[in-house]
Design a protein around this motif. Structure first.
Motif, PDB file in Angstrom:
ATOM      1  N   GLY A   1       0.792  -1.222   0.000  1.00  9.44           N
ATOM      2  CA  GLY A   1       0.000   0.000   0.000  1.00  9.44           C
ATOM      3  C   GLY A   1       0.822   1.269   0.000  1.00  9.44           C
ATOM      4  N   LEU A   2       2.112   1.163  -0.295  1.00 10.31           N
ATOM      5  CA  LEU A   2       2.970   2.353  -0.370  1.00 10.31           C
ATOM      6  C   LEU A   2       2.872   2.926  -1.782  1.00 10.31           C
ATOM      7  CD1 LEU A   2       6.147   1.089   1.532  1.00 10.31           C
ATOM      8  CD2 LEU A   2       4.184   2.334   2.444  1.00 10.31           C
ATOM      9  N   LEU A   3       2.131   3.990  -1.924  1.00  9.73           N
ATOM     10  CA  LEU A   3       1.875   4.581  -3.236  1.00  9.73           C
ATOM     11  C   LEU A   3       2.677   5.862  -3.419  1.00  9.73           C
ATOM     12  CD1 LEU A   3      -1.999   4.087  -3.362  1.00  9.73           C
ATOM     13  CD2 LEU A   3      -0.197   2.531  -4.149  1.00  9.73           C
ATOM     14  N   LYS A   4       2.830   6.282  -4.673  1.00 11.34           N
ATOM     15  CA  LYS A   4       3.592   7.481  -4.990  1.00 11.34           C
ATOM     16  C   LYS A   4       2.799   8.739  -4.655  1.00 11.34           C
ATOM     17  CE  LYS A   4       4.236   5.772  -9.118  1.00 11.34           C
ATOM     18  NZ  LYS A   4       4.640   5.550 -10.523  1.00 11.34           N
ATOM     19  N   ASN A   5       3.512   9.765  -4.227  1.00 15.53           N
ATOM     20  CA  ASN A   5       2.923  11.074  -3.939  1.00 15.53           C
ATOM     21  C   ASN A   5       2.863  11.879  -5.228  1.00 15.53           C
ATOM     22  OD1 ASN A   5       2.273  13.655  -3.119  1.00 15.53           O
ATOM     23  ND2 ASN A   5       3.746  13.734  -1.438  1.00 15.53           N
ATOM     24  N   ALA A   6       1.657  12.096  -5.740  1.00 14.03           N
ATOM     25  CA  ALA A   6       1.490  12.780  -7.029  1.00 14.03           C
ATOM     26  C   ALA A   6       1.865  14.251  -6.976  1.00 14.03           C
ATOM     27  CB  ALA A   6       0.040  12.640  -7.506  1.00 14.03           C
ATOM     28  N   ASN A   7       2.100  14.785  -5.779  1.00 13.22           N
ATOM     29  CA  ASN A   7       2.479  16.194  -5.656  1.00 13.22           C
ATOM     30  C   ASN A   7       3.987  16.406  -5.700  1.00 13.22           C
ATOM     31  OD1 ASN A   7      -0.164  17.259  -5.427  1.00 13.22           O
ATOM     32  ND2 ASN A   7      -0.246  16.578  -3.289  1.00 13.22           N
ATOM     33  N   ARG A   8       4.742  15.330  -5.860  1.00 10.86           N
ATOM     34  CA  ARG A   8       6.190  15.458  -6.022  1.00 10.86           C
ATOM     35  C   ARG A   8       6.534  15.528  -7.511  1.00 10.86           C
ATOM     36  NH1 ARG A   8       8.840  14.572  -0.948  1.00 10.86           N
ATOM     37  NH2 ARG A   8       7.286  15.438   0.461  1.00 10.86           N
ATOM     38  N   PRO A   9       7.653  16.146  -7.860  1.00 12.40           N
ATOM     39  CA  PRO A   9       8.014  16.264  -9.279  1.00 12.40           C
ATOM     40  C   PRO A   9       8.160  14.905  -9.947  1.00 12.40           C
ATOM     41  CG  PRO A   9       9.403  17.685  -7.930  1.00 12.40           C
ATOM     42  CD  PRO A   9       8.639  16.804  -6.986  1.00 12.40           C
ATOM     43  N   MET A  10       7.812  14.866 -11.207  1.00  4.26           N
ATOM     44  CA  MET A  10       7.970  13.644 -11.998  1.00  4.26           C
ATOM     45  C   MET A  10       8.550  14.022 -13.353  1.00  4.26           C
ATOM     46  SD  MET A  10       7.687  10.342 -12.334  1.00  4.26           S
ATOM     47  CE  MET A  10       6.543   9.708 -11.097  1.00  4.26           C
ATOM     48  N   GLY A  11       9.567  13.322 -13.777  1.00  2.32           N
ATOM     49  CA  GLY A  11      10.172  13.571 -15.078  1.00  2.32           C
ATOM     50  C   GLY A  11       9.934  12.401 -16.009  1.00  2.32           C
ATOM     51  N   VAL A  12      10.151  12.643 -17.275  1.00  3.12           N
ATOM     52  CA  VAL A  12      10.107  11.586 -18.283  1.00  3.12           C
ATOM     53  C   VAL A  12      11.318  11.780 -19.189  1.00  3.12           C
ATOM     54  CG1 VAL A  12       8.871  10.602 -20.244  1.00  3.12           C
ATOM     55  CG2 VAL A  12       7.597  11.394 -18.248  1.00  3.12           C
ATOM     56  N   ALA A  13      12.016  10.712 -19.485  1.00  5.89           N
ATOM     57  CA  ALA A  13      13.170  10.770 -20.389  1.00  5.89           C
ATOM     58  C   ALA A  13      12.968   9.784 -21.522  1.00  5.89           C
ATOM     59  CB  ALA A  13      14.454  10.443 -19.632  1.00  5.89           C
ATOM     60  N   CYS A  14      13.365  10.186 -22.712  1.00  2.00           N
ATOM     61  CA  CYS A  14      13.365   9.254 -23.840  1.00  2.00           C
ATOM     62  C   CYS A  14      14.707   9.384 -24.554  1.00  2.00           C
ATOM     63  CB  CYS A  14      12.205   9.524 -24.795  1.00  2.00           C
ATOM     64  SG  CYS A  14      12.248  11.101 -25.659  1.00  2.00           S
ATOM     65  N   ARG A  15      15.152   8.279 -25.126  1.00  2.13           N
ATOM     66  CA  ARG A  15      16.459   8.305 -25.776  1.00  2.13           C
ATOM     67  C   ARG A  15      16.548   7.224 -26.842  1.00  2.13           C
ATOM     68  NH1 ARG A  15      17.194   3.516 -25.436  1.00  2.13           N
ATOM     69  NH2 ARG A  15      18.145   2.313 -23.722  1.00  2.13           N
ATOM     70  N   THR A  16      17.531   7.422 -27.733  1.00  3.81           N
ATOM     71  CA  THR A  16      17.881   6.416 -28.714  1.00  3.81           C
ATOM     72  C   THR A  16      19.360   6.570 -29.024  1.00  3.81           C
ATOM     73  OG1 THR A  16      17.256   5.410 -30.828  1.00  3.81           O
ATOM     74  CG2 THR A  16      17.330   7.818 -30.754  1.00  3.81           C
ATOM     75  N   TYR A  17      19.867   5.776 -29.946  1.00  2.23           N
ATOM     76  CA  TYR A  17      21.277   5.839 -30.324  1.00  2.23           C
ATOM     77  C   TYR A  17      21.398   6.125 -31.822  1.00  2.23           C
ATOM     78  CZ  TYR A  17      22.124   3.594 -25.803  1.00  2.23           C
ATOM     79  OH  TYR A  17      22.164   3.311 -24.457  1.00  2.23           O
ATOM     80  N   PHE A  18      22.468   6.836 -32.178  1.00 10.22           N
ATOM     81  CA  PHE A  18      22.787   7.108 -33.579  1.00 10.22           C
ATOM     82  C   PHE A  18      24.267   6.827 -33.814  1.00 10.22           C
ATOM     83  CE2 PHE A  18      19.197   9.915 -32.718  1.00 10.22           C
ATOM     84  CZ  PHE A  18      18.405   9.778 -33.861  1.00 10.22           C
ATOM     85  N   THR A  19      24.586   6.257 -34.969  1.00  6.13           N
ATOM     86  CA  THR A  19      25.993   6.253 -35.366  1.00  6.13           C
ATOM     87  C   THR A  19      26.358   7.691 -35.704  1.00  6.13           C
ATOM     88  OG1 THR A  19      25.349   5.749 -37.657  1.00  6.13           O
ATOM     89  CG2 THR A  19      25.932   3.893 -36.234  1.00  6.13           C
ATOM     90  N   SER A  20      27.508   8.140 -35.238  1.00  6.43           N
ATOM     91  CA  SER A  20      27.841   9.557 -35.388  1.00  6.43           C
ATOM     92  C   SER A  20      29.346   9.770 -35.254  1.00  6.43           C
ATOM     93  CB  SER A  20      27.114  10.377 -34.313  1.00  6.43           C
ATOM     94  OG  SER A  20      27.568  11.715 -34.291  1.00  6.43           O
ATOM     95  N   PRO A  21      29.896  10.735 -36.001  1.00  2.64           N
ATOM     96  CA  PRO A  21      31.316  11.068 -35.831  1.00  2.64           C
ATOM     97  C   PRO A  21      31.605  11.700 -34.472  1.00  2.64           C
ATOM     98  CG  PRO A  21      30.246  12.621 -37.315  1.00  2.64           C
ATOM     99  CD  PRO A  21      29.268  11.527 -37.072  1.00  2.64           C
ATOM    100  N   ARG A  22      30.564  12.039 -33.710  1.00  2.00           N
ATOM    101  CA  ARG A  22      30.763  12.671 -32.409  1.00  2.00           C
ATOM    102  C   ARG A  22      30.857  11.644 -31.269  1.00  2.00           C
ATOM    103  NH1 ARG A  22      27.028  17.251 -30.789  1.00  2.00           N
ATOM    104  NH2 ARG A  22      28.841  17.510 -29.456  1.00  2.00           N
ATOM    105  N   HIS A  23      31.030  10.386 -31.597  1.00  4.59           N
ATOM    106  CA  HIS A  23      30.950   9.327 -30.600  1.00  4.59           C
ATOM    107  C   HIS A  23      32.048   9.371 -29.550  1.00  4.59           C
ATOM    108  CE1 HIS A  23      34.299   6.656 -31.870  1.00  4.59           C
ATOM    109  NE2 HIS A  23      34.181   7.342 -32.980  1.00  4.59           N
ATOM    110  N   ASP A  24      33.206   9.998 -29.846  1.00  2.00           N
ATOM    111  CA  ASP A  24      34.321   9.983 -28.897  1.00  2.00           C
ATOM    112  C   ASP A  24      34.495  11.322 -28.178  1.00  2.00           C
ATOM    113  OD1 ASP A  24      35.145  11.393 -31.103  1.00  2.00           O
ATOM    114  OD2 ASP A  24      37.080  10.349 -31.309  1.00  2.00           O
TER     115      ASP A  24
END
Length: 420
Positions: free
Chosen positions: A172-195
């Motif tokens: 019965g330990l539920l999340k407090n909806a009044n606290r901040p919540m974030g969402v992150a999304c990501r993917t990968y790309f081949t790129s010359p910036r890899h290093d």
């Protein structure tokens, strides 16, 4: 299937659970570490680690050298307010190393789990936990059950099973909806910036030409992986969990469509799908200890509202939880002394992070609107002293003793406000 018994059952073998298991096993306790999947397995993450997380890996005795497969970085490259980015090195401090790391979660978590096994923990894979077992006579948690019908018993259970936390919810330990919540999304790309040896953050996201189009909510990142690919993602945060409904994949694609073509962030170079995950912040599920159950990491909302970072807090909490559990076992689980030890764990979290997380809640309320972020970036980034202060605040990197004036100000502010 036969039941298994241990001194401590740890549910979840991510950074929170694996770290907890490491410290417990290192102290000689019999630890059952349960993982619902099978390694190697992926998790949605930026794959970038600040010096705060680097410190925890070093404390565990993990080899974080480049020869061991880690990519080192020296600070943040921040885009916003002008065409050229700002480069902000990690601060040089007494309490934290001066470099960050990058490593894919696909093998980062497995590395930590294997480290726990090397310390003496027993890893059970494909152990999908459905909830806690409670002794009706004592009303204490005495174990967990799995989807395939197994029961793992122990006098103390650690729920390191993420944002959804079936174990916590079963009590019965539920999340407090009044606290901040974030969402992150990501993917990968081949790129010359890899290093790239900088972690890159975009504080302004535009739906067209930068400075001449509409601002999008959220922030972006580009982290070179050193293997020919970049982790590219976008995060948003709202001051409460009742956040606006956004199409995060569409936001990410809109932003990337306006990045330089030579970077390679186009559908043709994309590796794998766009994946997303929730970021539970500022202790959004409490208490962190009750009736023989200890919450560690995302299960207890231990993600920073300032930057969406969760791994260092998961690892720090794992060490703190292990210390309390070891003391409880020494006292005799169920005795007043043991309960005193276990209740010291949430008190310690509140003392160390409570004020900082409360400041983060205030920060989120200010910057959740793109226009406010735009003003902060436009007038704040060009001021070097202010930005050095800001990076210490946002990354939670400052000395609590013998620091400079910036460290003293941030530390004092964190102590002055009520704990989250």
């Amino acid at each position: 299937m036969s039941d298994e018994h241990a001194d401590v059952v740890v549910v979840g073998a991510g950074p929170a659970g694996a770290t907890t298991a490491c410290w417990l096993a290192d102290q000689g306790l019999n630890v059952a570490l349960l993982e619902k999947g099978t390694f190697p397995r992926d998790k949605v993450c930026g794959d970038g680690l600040t010096p705060r997380a680097t410190k925890q890996l070093l404390r565990l005795g993990i080899d974080v050298s480049e020869e061991a497969g880690w990519l080192h970085n020296k600070g943040l490259r921040v885009h916003g307010g002008r065409a050229e980015p700002f480069e902000l090195p990690w601060p040089t401090l007494g309490e934290f190393p001066s470099f960050g790391l990058v490593r894919k979660r696909a093998d980062f978590d497995e590395l930590l789990a294997n480290h726990a096994v090397a310390k003496g923990a027993t890893l059970y894979q494909q152990a999908n936990v459905t909830g806690a077992v409670v002794d009706e006579r004592t009303d204490r948690v005495t174990g967990v059950t799995t989807k395939d019908g197994r029961t793992f018993t122990a006098p103390i259970v650690v729920a390191a099973d993420g944002n959804s936390s079936p174990v916590a919810k079963s009590l019965g330990l539920l999340k407090n909806a009044n606290r901040p919540m974030g969402v992150a999304c990501r993917t990968y790309f081949t790129s010359p910036r890899h290093d790239d040896d900088w972690m890159e953050s975009w504080l302004e996201l535009w739906d067209g030409k930068p400075g001449e189009s509409n601002l999008l909510p959220g922030y972006g990142w580009i982290f070179g992986m050193g293997d020919g690919t970049c982790n590219v993602g976008l995060g948003t945060v709202a001051s409460t969990a009742k956040s606006q409904k956004l199409n995060y994949r569409e936001l990410l694609q809109t932003w990337l469509a306006n990045t330089p073509k030579e970077w390679g962030f186009s559908p043709d170079n994309q590796v794998g799908p766009i994946a997303s995950a929730a970021l539970p912040m500022a202790f959004n599920r409490k208490p962190a200890y009750t009736r023989g159950l200890v919450l560690v990491g995302d299960s207890g909302g231990m993600v920073s509202p300032f930057n969406g970072e969760g791994i260092p807090y998961a690892m720090e909490a794992g060490e703190a939880a292990a210390e309390a559990i070891v003391r409880a076992h020494a006292e005799g689980v169920g005795t007043p002394g043991a309960e005193k030890a276990l209740n010291s764990y949430p008190a310690r979290l509140a003392a160390e992070w409570g004020g900082y997380f409360r400041l983060g809640q205030m920060f989120v309320k200010l910057i959740e609107h793109p226009q406010v972020m735009h003003l902060c970036v436009r007038y704040g980034l060009p001021r070097p002293v202010l930005m050095r202060f800001t990076i210490k605040l946002l990354a939670h990197l400052y000395d609590t003793k013998d620091g400079d004036w910036m460290d003293r100000v941030i530390h004092s502010l964190s102590r002055a406000v009520p704990a989250a």
